[in-house]
Design an enzyme around this catalytic site. Sequence first.
Site, short mmCIF file in Angstrom:
data_model
loop_
_atom_site.label_atom_id
_atom_site.label_comp_id
_atom_site.label_asym_id
_atom_site.label_seq_id
_atom_site.Cartn_x
_atom_site.Cartn_y
_atom_site.Cartn_z
N HIS A 312 0.85 -1.19 0.00
CA HIS A 312 0.00 0.00 0.00
C HIS A 312 0.89 1.24 0.00
O HIS A 312 0.79 2.09 0.89
CB HIS A 312 -0.92 0.01 1.22
CG HIS A 312 -2.03 -0.97 1.14
ND1 HIS A 312 -2.40 -1.79 2.18
CD2 HIS A 312 -2.88 -1.28 0.12
CE1 HIS A 312 -3.41 -2.55 1.81
NE2 HIS A 312 -3.72 -2.25 0.57
N ASP A 465 4.53 -1.67 4.44
CA ASP A 465 4.74 -2.99 5.07
C ASP A 465 3.59 -3.96 4.86
O ASP A 465 3.38 -4.86 5.68
CB ASP A 465 5.01 -2.85 6.58
CG ASP A 465 6.30 -2.11 6.88
OD1 ASP A 465 6.89 -1.55 5.95
OD2 ASP A 465 6.71 -2.08 8.04
N HIS A 466 2.83 -3.83 3.80
CA HIS A 466 1.68 -4.70 3.53
C HIS A 466 1.94 -5.48 2.25
O HIS A 466 1.50 -5.08 1.17
CB HIS A 466 0.39 -3.90 3.41
CG HIS A 466 0.07 -3.07 4.60
ND1 HIS A 466 -0.82 -2.00 4.57
CD2 HIS A 466 0.49 -3.14 5.89
CE1 HIS A 466 -0.90 -1.46 5.78
NE2 HIS A 466 -0.11 -2.14 6.58
N ILE A 467 2.66 -6.58 2.34
CA ILE A 467 3.12 -7.30 1.16
C ILE A 467 2.05 -8.29 0.68
O ILE A 467 1.67 -9.19 1.42
CB ILE A 467 4.44 -8.02 1.44
CG1 ILE A 467 5.50 -7.01 1.88
CG2 ILE A 467 4.92 -8.79 0.22
CD1 ILE A 467 5.72 -5.87 0.91
#
Length: 529
Positions: A312, A465-467
Amino acid sequence: MADFDADVIVIGSGAVGSNAAYELAKQGLSVILMEAGPRLPRWKILQNFRASPRKGNHNDPYPNLPYASNSFTDGYLENTGSFDLRPGMLRLLGGTTWHWAAATWRFTPEDMKLNSLYGVGRDWPIGYDDLEPFYGLAEIELGVAGSDTQDQSGQGRDLAYPPRSTPYPAPPEADTYYFARLRDRIGAEGYNFVHEPNARPTVTYDGRPACTGNNNCMPVCPIGAMYSGNMTAQKAEDEGVQIITEATAYNLEKGEGGKIVAVHYKTPDAESHRLTAKYFMVAANGFETPKLLMISDVANSSDQVGRNLMDHSGMGLQFLADEALWPGRGPVQQGGIFNWREGEFRREHSAIKHALSNNVPNKMIAERLLAQGIVGTELDEKIRDMSARFVDVSTVFEMLPHPENRLQPHATRKDALGIPTLSINYDIDDYVKAAVPVVKEDYANFVRIMGGEVIEDDTGFQNRDHIMGTVIMGDDPATSVVNGECRTWDHDNLFLATTGVIPASGLINPTLTAVALAIRSAQIIAKEI
């Protein structure tokens, strides 16, 4: 059982893997849960945090070992694209939820049918109704506090949305003064504020104390109120799961009929071991899961492993309001502005969420003032004044899956165990860039409404940090890695439990969804065994 070390081996002990292991054990199966990093008690992590001068580095209090380095380590990854993608992932029992913000949103039905509704991106191969019961189970395990009445689409309707069959396990926390004042003033001009469901229960829950608002969820909750994956790992161990730490998987061994028959792993001394099972689940986060598949040469007949990488990727605004708001007390984020979650605009540009960050700003403000040469009594007075009026808006964008956004095992670099590190190519797409003018207009409005003095309103794109997407879910084995069960197309007994399966990023933090999918997959495996 004599022919196998376990019914199921789960690789990766974060929130997703630990919940899968726990569910499998509750279903009566023998389970081994593997973790590349060590097991650390909370008091040790808290001690490390208090002793560290690098309070802004949320990985700093955690192990960073040659055989299990975290993602901030030099050499862990090499970026070749235009954006330096570097999420803060940990390797220890419990995984990265040791230092997350604990946001536990659900995707909406619209998020899961993005292509059908808006002609962009991909649809999920399953619908919201397929996942809804498992969202409820995941929320119970994580101890989620949330509002049972709000429309989380941000459309301001008088209903709970997305639909729920069960209430949240805990009620929402009281509004912070900071959140309430921003909502009162900015919300009055048509901006829809939504409470953020989070895994910090407001009541004593499952052996955890109620959240007391310490405000350092990132990097560590000092009292263990906030959920972290080690909590479920402990429950899984109590249920009979065998936990093996400091065990880095490096090869999934194929057998007859395309089945996976064993996992090979290395201990810190580089000694290799082999474990067998009937079924395997890889839950080693959105980076390490595809890397393991690629170096093992499995599950990649589609050539989609490692591709379709989505974060994101966002931007930020910082300003000083014309009144004291007193940020820095309570959860590090409590909610945000959701005017741009649903609508026909998604045909043209990404969805947008503005989160209201509630971190203590004193250190950043002090550094800024010192750089300006301000010292002494004036420094003290300005820190007090500016910290009280500080507003930090953290914006996220919906990214689309693109095959060229990808990660691969590095061609030459290897870690201390001789396992390849990562190479990443990531570029921000035009779908996101088309939303930037909308965000800048919102920023200007926020500053105007709050009588603000801008500190920073053009941060450029930032990590969130939203893989997602790296082992993408779909209904066609030619264009996806797993099906709607999170079972790999190529191997009947290999499932993937990770945010990496998510095919459409939406706007919301993906951890709860990955836990729900993992519980669902575990129940499917249990029925087959």
